[in-house]
Design an enzyme around this catalytic site. Structure first.
Site, mmCIF file in Angstrom:
data_model
loop_
_atom_site.group_PDB
_atom_site.id
_atom_site.type_symbol
_atom_site.label_atom_id
_atom_site.label_comp_id
_atom_site.label_asym_id
_atom_site.label_seq_id
_atom_site.Cartn_x
_atom_site.Cartn_y
_atom_site.Cartn_z
ATOM 1 N N GLU A 114 0.860 -1.176 0.000
ATOM 2 C CA GLU A 114 0.000 0.000 0.000
ATOM 3 C C GLU A 114 0.901 1.232 0.000
ATOM 4 O O GLU A 114 1.558 1.524 1.000
ATOM 5 C CB GLU A 114 -0.917 -0.053 1.228
ATOM 6 C CG GLU A 114 -2.074 0.894 1.162
ATOM 7 C CD GLU A 114 -2.896 0.773 -0.112
ATOM 8 O OE1 GLU A 114 -3.315 -0.347 -0.457
ATOM 9 O OE2 GLU A 114 -3.094 1.808 -0.792
ATOM 10 N N SER A 115 0.924 1.917 -1.138
ATOM 11 C CA SER A 115 1.883 3.013 -1.291
ATOM 12 C C SER A 115 1.675 4.128 -0.266
ATOM 13 O O SER A 115 2.631 4.732 0.218
ATOM 14 C CB SER A 115 1.817 3.571 -2.709
ATOM 15 O OG SER A 115 0.519 3.984 -3.033
ATOM 16 N N CYS A 128 4.254 -2.508 -8.515
ATOM 17 C CA CYS A 128 2.911 -2.129 -8.066
ATOM 18 C C CYS A 128 2.970 -0.889 -7.166
ATOM 19 O O CYS A 128 3.240 0.193 -7.669
ATOM 20 C CB CYS A 128 2.210 -3.324 -7.419
ATOM 21 S SG CYS A 128 0.428 -3.161 -7.516
ATOM 22 N N HIS A 169 2.911 -8.080 -10.097
ATOM 23 C CA HIS A 169 3.752 -8.654 -9.027
ATOM 24 C C HIS A 169 4.578 -9.830 -9.560
ATOM 25 O O HIS A 169 4.182 -10.987 -9.365
ATOM 26 C CB HIS A 169 2.862 -9.176 -7.890
ATOM 27 C CG HIS A 169 2.248 -8.118 -7.046
ATOM 28 N ND1 HIS A 169 2.703 -7.823 -5.785
ATOM 29 C CD2 HIS A 169 1.217 -7.274 -7.281
ATOM 30 C CE1 HIS A 169 1.973 -6.841 -5.269
ATOM 31 N NE2 HIS A 169 1.061 -6.490 -6.166
ATOM 32 N N GLU A 199 7.098 -11.206 -8.386
ATOM 33 C CA GLU A 199 7.581 -12.062 -7.290
ATOM 34 C C GLU A 199 6.568 -13.144 -6.931
ATOM 35 O O GLU A 199 6.904 -14.106 -6.260
ATOM 36 C CB GLU A 199 7.932 -11.202 -6.061
ATOM 37 C CG GLU A 199 6.764 -10.622 -5.269
ATOM 38 C CD GLU A 199 6.042 -9.450 -5.952
ATOM 39 O OE1 GLU A 199 6.407 -9.097 -7.096
ATOM 40 O OE2 GLU A 199 5.102 -8.915 -5.336
HETATM 41 N N1 GLN Z 1 -3.395 -0.175 -4.679
HETATM 42 C C1 GLN Z 1 -2.100 -0.075 -4.085
HETATM 43 C C2 GLN Z 1 -1.653 1.383 -3.967
HETATM 44 O O1 GLN Z 1 -2.261 2.233 -4.503
HETATM 45 C C3 GLN Z 1 -1.069 -0.879 -4.845
HETATM 46 C C4 GLN Z 1 -1.436 -2.331 -4.845
HETATM 47 C C5 GLN Z 1 -0.306 -3.273 -4.839
HETATM 48 O O2 GLN Z 1 0.858 -2.909 -4.608
HETATM 49 N N2 GLN Z 1 -0.612 -4.529 -5.054
HETATM 50 O O3 GLN Z 1 -0.677 1.662 -3.330
#
Ligand code: GLN
Length: 202
Positions: free
Chosen positions: A59-60, A89, A180, A182
């Protein structure tokens, strides 16, 4: 540089994985399987031990809250001015030039505009198999609440697309994936990054 390094200068790069939140341990595993040594990075000063860095998915916004403390963002910018960085991501969101939907602070390492959670609720997670520039075989791509790269600058090379939008891109020593890698068994994306790191050390 310690003596251990001098014995094997390019064979086993030491790659840090930002280990604040998200799926950093899967990245560490993928790096090990791709011939690198993986180390977890939780403090800015630990960056000095790494030849390159992965910013993982997660989650950024949560990662940003942590990074905005203690000058971590500046330390990352300084690190990226010299060493390879791979954002996946949420990590791709963190390294973009501009973030939308909603707007948030980013490192500006990649000349790209990224829209968060761009695929909507119904298809927020999906697995796609698509061609890439990494070889003739199709690549499995796991998307989880993925961002979309909606604009790229002239120096950004597009290595794979989904619905016409870039999902794997490279700008010099900066690599970004909106999926992803990984989480799949195919190690070509990590191998590609490890090779970039190895070549940048030569
Ligand atoms: N939705 C997440 C974000 O906005 C990113 C999702 C993820 O890293 N799988 O940070």
């Amino acid at each position: 540089m310690n003596s251990l390094y001098e014995q094997s200068p390019a064979t086993h790069p030491r790659i840090g994985v930002l280990a604040i939140q998200g799926d950093y341990s899967a990245h560490a595993q993928a790096l090990t399987e791709s011939g690198a040594e993986a180390i977890e990075i939780r403090k800015p000063e630990e960056l000095a031990n790494a030849d390159a860095l992965i910013l993982p998915g997660g989650e950024s916004t949560t990662m940003l809250k942590f990074l905005e403390r203690g000058n971590f963002l500046n330390a990352l910018k300084e690190f990226a001015a010299q060493k390879p960085v791979f954002g996946t991501c949420a990590g791709a969101i963190l390294i973009a030039r501009e973030v939308r939907h909603p707007a948030q602070v980013s490192l500006g390492l990649l000349d790209a505009v990224v829209e968060r959670n761009a695929y909507g609720r119904q298809i927020d997670s999906s697995i796609l198999t698509a061609p890439t520039e990494l070889g003739p075989e199709l690549l499995e791509m796991v998307f989880i609440r993925a961002p979309r790269i909606v604009e790229t600058g002239p120096e950004v090379e597009i290595l794979a697309r989904r619905d016409g939008f870039p999902v794997l891109v490279r700008q010099g020593r900066i690599l970004a994936a909106t999926f992803h890698p990984e989480l799949s068994a195919d190690r070509r994306v990590h191998q590609y990054f490890v090779d970039t790191v190895t070549n940048s050390k030569l």
